[in-house]
Design a protein around this motif. Structure first.
Motif, PDB file in Angstrom:
ATOM      1  N   GLY A 218       0.900  -1.053  -0.160  1.00 44.50           N
ATOM      2  CA  GLY A 218      -0.009  -0.059  -0.040  1.00 44.50           C
ATOM      3  C   GLY A 218       0.887   1.343   0.034  1.00 44.50           C
ATOM      4  N   ASN A 219       1.982   1.248  -0.165  1.00 44.76           N
ATOM      5  CA  ASN A 219       2.939   2.200  -0.272  1.00 44.76           C
ATOM      6  C   ASN A 219       3.458   2.544  -1.573  1.00 44.76           C
ATOM      7  N   GLN A 220       3.527   3.827  -2.251  1.00 40.99           N
ATOM      8  CA  GLN A 220       3.660   4.434  -3.458  1.00 40.99           C
ATOM      9  C   GLN A 220       5.127   3.921  -3.862  1.00 40.99           C
ATOM     10  N   LYS A 221       6.029   4.409  -3.063  1.00 44.84           N
ATOM     11  CA  LYS A 221       7.375   3.964  -3.225  1.00 44.84           C
ATOM     12  C   LYS A 221       7.734   2.637  -3.646  1.00 44.84           C
ATOM     13  N   ARG A 222       7.034   1.990  -2.754  1.00 47.78           N
ATOM     14  CA  ARG A 222       7.317   0.421  -2.678  1.00 47.78           C
ATOM     15  C   ARG A 222       6.601  -0.180  -4.206  1.00 47.78           C
ATOM     16  N   ILE A 223       5.564   0.667  -4.615  1.00 52.83           N
ATOM     17  CA  ILE A 223       4.986   0.069  -5.828  1.00 52.83           C
ATOM     18  C   ILE A 223       5.805   0.406  -7.035  1.00 52.83           C
ATOM     19  N   ASP A 224       6.537   1.668  -6.831  1.00 49.64           N
ATOM     20  CA  ASP A 224       7.761   1.999  -7.932  1.00 49.64           C
ATOM     21  C   ASP A 224       8.627   0.925  -8.063  1.00 49.64           C
ATOM     22  N   GLN A 225       9.154   0.787  -6.719  1.00 48.67           N
ATOM     23  CA  GLN A 225      10.130  -0.235  -6.700  1.00 48.67           C
ATOM     24  C   GLN A 225       9.967  -1.614  -7.376  1.00 48.67           C
ATOM     25  N   LEU A 226       8.870  -1.980  -6.973  1.00 46.05           N
ATOM     26  CA  LEU A 226       8.379  -3.108  -7.608  1.00 46.05           C
ATOM     27  C   LEU A 226       8.307  -3.230  -9.146  1.00 46.05           C
ATOM     28  N   GLU A 227       7.776  -2.388  -9.589  1.00 47.42           N
ATOM     29  CA  GLU A 227       7.572  -2.062 -11.045  1.00 47.42           C
ATOM     30  C   GLU A 227       9.052  -2.266 -11.773  1.00 47.42           C
ATOM     31  N   ALA A 228      10.012  -1.533 -10.966  1.00 47.05           N
ATOM     32  CA  ALA A 228      11.259  -1.243 -11.556  1.00 47.05           C
ATOM     33  C   ALA A 228      11.786  -2.418 -11.805  1.00 47.05           C
ATOM     34  N   HIS A 229      11.758  -3.571 -10.854  1.00 45.48           N
ATOM     35  CA  HIS A 229      12.137  -4.830 -10.751  1.00 45.48           C
ATOM     36  C   HIS A 229      11.374  -5.858 -11.541  1.00 45.48           C
ATOM     37  N   GLY A 230      10.418  -5.634 -12.151  1.00 43.57           N
ATOM     38  CA  GLY A 230       9.696  -6.482 -12.999  1.00 43.57           C
ATOM     39  C   GLY A 230       8.761  -7.374 -12.211  1.00 43.57           C
ATOM     40  N   ILE A 231       8.321  -6.807 -10.990  1.00 40.33           N
ATOM     41  CA  ILE A 231       7.161  -7.306 -10.289  1.00 40.33           C
ATOM     42  C   ILE A 231       5.987  -6.597 -10.320  1.00 40.33           C
ATOM     43  N   THR A 232       4.938  -7.431 -10.624  1.00 33.98           N
ATOM     44  CA  THR A 232       3.719  -6.500 -10.630  1.00 33.98           C
ATOM     45  C   THR A 232       3.199  -6.105  -9.388  1.00 33.98           C
ATOM     46  N   PRO A 233       2.962  -4.846  -9.068  1.00 39.19           N
ATOM     47  CA  PRO A 233       2.323  -4.344  -7.794  1.00 39.19           C
ATOM     48  C   PRO A 233       0.979  -4.625  -7.823  1.00 39.19           C
ATOM     49  N   VAL A 234       0.344  -4.924  -6.659  1.00 38.12           N
ATOM     50  CA  VAL A 234      -1.159  -4.816  -6.386  1.00 38.12           C
ATOM     51  C   VAL A 234      -1.199  -4.164  -5.189  1.00 38.12           C
ATOM     52  N   ASP A 235      -2.042  -3.058  -5.318  1.00 40.60           N
ATOM     53  CA  ASP A 235      -2.308  -2.209  -4.449  1.00 40.60           C
ATOM     54  C   ASP A 235      -2.974  -2.500  -3.236  1.00 40.60           C
ATOM     55  N   ARG A 236      -2.645  -2.663  -2.105  1.00 38.28           N
ATOM     56  CA  ARG A 236      -3.052  -3.219  -0.800  1.00 38.28           C
ATOM     57  C   ARG A 236      -4.399  -2.358  -0.528  1.00 38.28           C
ATOM     58  N   ARG A 237      -4.221  -1.080  -0.957  1.00 33.88           N
ATOM     59  CA  ARG A 237      -5.465  -0.318  -0.487  1.00 33.88           C
ATOM     60  C   ARG A 237      -6.803  -0.517  -1.255  1.00 33.88           C
ATOM     61  N   LEU A 238      -6.636  -1.339  -2.092  1.00 32.48           N
ATOM     62  CA  LEU A 238      -7.998  -1.688  -2.812  1.00 32.48           C
ATOM     63  C   LEU A 238      -8.929  -2.848  -2.270  1.00 32.48           C
ATOM     64  N   PHE A 239      -8.174  -3.245  -0.964  1.00 30.59           N
ATOM     65  CA  PHE A 239      -8.981  -3.967  -0.323  1.00 30.59           C
ATOM     66  C   PHE A 239      -8.509  -3.822   0.972  1.00 30.59           C
ATOM     67  N   PRO A 240      -9.170  -2.587   1.587  1.00 32.88           N
ATOM     68  CA  PRO A 240      -8.558  -2.036   3.138  1.00 32.88           C
ATOM     69  C   PRO A 240      -9.053  -2.783   4.228  1.00 32.88           C
ATOM     70  N   ASP A 241      -9.968  -3.695   4.257  1.00 31.18           N
ATOM     71  CA  ASP A 241     -10.721  -4.548   5.160  1.00 31.18           C
ATOM     72  C   ASP A 241     -10.571  -5.900   4.987  1.00 31.18           C
ATOM     73  N   LEU A 242      -9.288  -6.183   4.645  1.00 33.17           N
ATOM     74  CA  LEU A 242      -8.917  -7.614   4.426  1.00 33.17           C
ATOM     75  C   LEU A 242      -8.469  -8.287   5.638  1.00 33.17           C
ATOM     76  N   HIS A 243      -8.230  -7.695   6.733  1.00 36.18           N
ATOM     77  CA  HIS A 243      -7.734  -8.161   7.880  1.00 36.18           C
ATOM     78  C   HIS A 243      -9.087  -8.996   8.643  1.00 36.18           C
ATOM     79  N   TYR A 244      -8.957 -10.243   8.742  1.00 35.11           N
ATOM     80  CA  TYR A 244     -10.088 -11.122   9.025  1.00 35.11           C
ATOM     81  C   TYR A 244      -9.834 -11.274  10.626  1.00 35.11           C
ATOM     82  N   ASP A 245     -10.884 -10.937  11.283  1.00 36.72           N
ATOM     83  CA  ASP A 245     -10.871 -11.130  12.791  1.00 36.72           C
ATOM     84  C   ASP A 245     -12.010 -11.905  13.100  1.00 36.72           C
TER      85      ASP A 245
END
Length: 390
Positions: A218-245
């Protein structure tokens, strides 16, 4: 005796309830070291890499490290680069001025795997958070004399050596049931992960092995770093309530929010994998995301982990895992004798942390680094601190 300066972890208060531990704060204090004996080396740490186990130690969760070791105070830090100051008697292969990787091999089982970690739960060990330290020679792995890479990049080696070992086991397990080429015309299988630097490094190995690779953040700088290294980023902010309790599952509003996030996550996985699911899922988060993780696994999928960040205890439906032929892999650190081989692979291929130009915390700022790691406000996957100038 040798007097040095260190960031020290104090033992918890007497009678502390382990179910409700009181978090600790590091104290900057004078620390006394013995003269290096046979098999020991006096070193000065240069760069250390902040590891998740340091966060656990400060939280005193799941254990109070000091009480576990039977010591009133402990100097932590089990990965980084140090410079040899003075080898002790009978030490060969190390000389004054040598730069070495500090590895976490405290106490080993008969097969060379760690049981107690140097600079963490191995009694009597003094880690990287000191201006000087006396370390057993066997934890020091010399860097190549004319390495093409900076000491700063080598300092994060622990995540890479851990990744090497975990990927080796996870991939072997997947190959025990599946073939990489699969059916004629089929797209490559998906390796997916959430976590930090270990997962980042593993996905680079997965890409080299022919997998499609993706990682959540969910961090934009990490998204950029993943893309630069050929890893597809998936934005964690698109599923903000995924923490299951499970304790909140009776709350209709919470359940609906969770279900929306879970559906969004599983849809993202379906799109990345052509509906097949994750072939090898690298999960170093744990409990809060375990439910969607297992749902995202492909048939014959492998769920692999080297630790946990936000939930140690897990529950699964064994029948479903058996029917899906899911293999669960748990590893810790790497085999002692593999360190030189992994180091040489890194030197040959450049498979090292991309940290040049990133922030490095000074020795005075170690408590700030601990706080930033605990609150998840770091941009980097490889948080470094400098103890002594190179």
């Amino acid at each position: 005796m040798i007097s040095t300066e260190a960031w020290v972890l104090p033992a918890g208060p007497d009678g502390m309830d382990p179910r409700a531990p009181e978090p600790a704060e590091l104290r900057r204090e004078s620390f006394t070291l013995p003269e290096p004996g046979p098999g020991d080396v006096l070193v000065e740490p240069i760069y250390g890499c902040w590891e998740a186990n340091l966060d656990h130690a400060l939280a005193r969760d799941p254990i109070d490290i000091c009480r576990q070791r039977g010591e009133d105070r402990v100097v932590l830090g089990n990965a980084g680069v140090a410079r040899v100051l003075r080898p002790g008697p009978d030490v060969t292969g190390l000389a004054e001025g040598d730069l070495c990787l500090v590895t976490p091999f405290g106490e080993l089982d008969p097969h060379g795997y760690v049981e107690l970690v140097f600079g963490y739960d191995a009694p009597g060990t003094v880690g990287m958070l000191a201006k000087q330290a006396v370390m057993p020679a066997h934890v020091l792995v010399p860097l190549p004399k004319d390495s093409g890479y900076s000491a700063r990049r080598w300092a994060a080696f622990g995540r890479y050596h851990t990744a090497w070992d975990n990927w080796k086991v996870a991939y072997a397990c997947w190959r025990s049931q599946m073939e990489l080429d699969g059916a004629a015309g089929a797209a490559p299988p998906l390796a997916f992960g959430w976590g930090g630097g270990v997962v980042f490094a593993e996905l680079e190995l997965a890409k080299e092995a022919g997998f499609r690779v993706a990682m959540a953040t969910g961090n934009q700088k990490r998204i950029d770093q993943l893309e630069a290294h050929g890893i597809t980023p998936v934005d964690r902010r698109l599923f903000p309530d995924l923490h299951y309790d499970a304790e909140r599952a009776g709350d209709k509003e919470y359940r609906q929010r969770y279900k929306q996030s879970e559906d969004a996550f599983l849809q993202a996985i379906a799109e990345l994998s052509d509906g097949q699911g994750v072939a090898i899922f690298l999960d170093n988060i744990g409990g809060p995301v375990y439910r969607p993780t297992t749902k995202a696994l492909a048939r014959q999928g492998v769920l692999s982990t080297v630790g946990w960040k936000a939930g140690m205890k897990l529950w699964n439906l064994r029948a479903s895992e058996c029917i899906g032929r899911h293999l669960h892999v748990h590893t810790h650190v790497w085999r002692f004798g593999d360190s030189p081989r992994i180091r040489d692979y890194q030197e040959r291929t450049g498979w090292l942390a991309p940290v040049d130009g990133e922030q490095v915390y000074g020795f005075d700022q170690v408590p700030d680094l601990a706080a930033d790691f605990a609150t998840g406000t770091l941009d980097t996957y490889f948080p470094l601190y400098e103890v002594n100038p190179l």
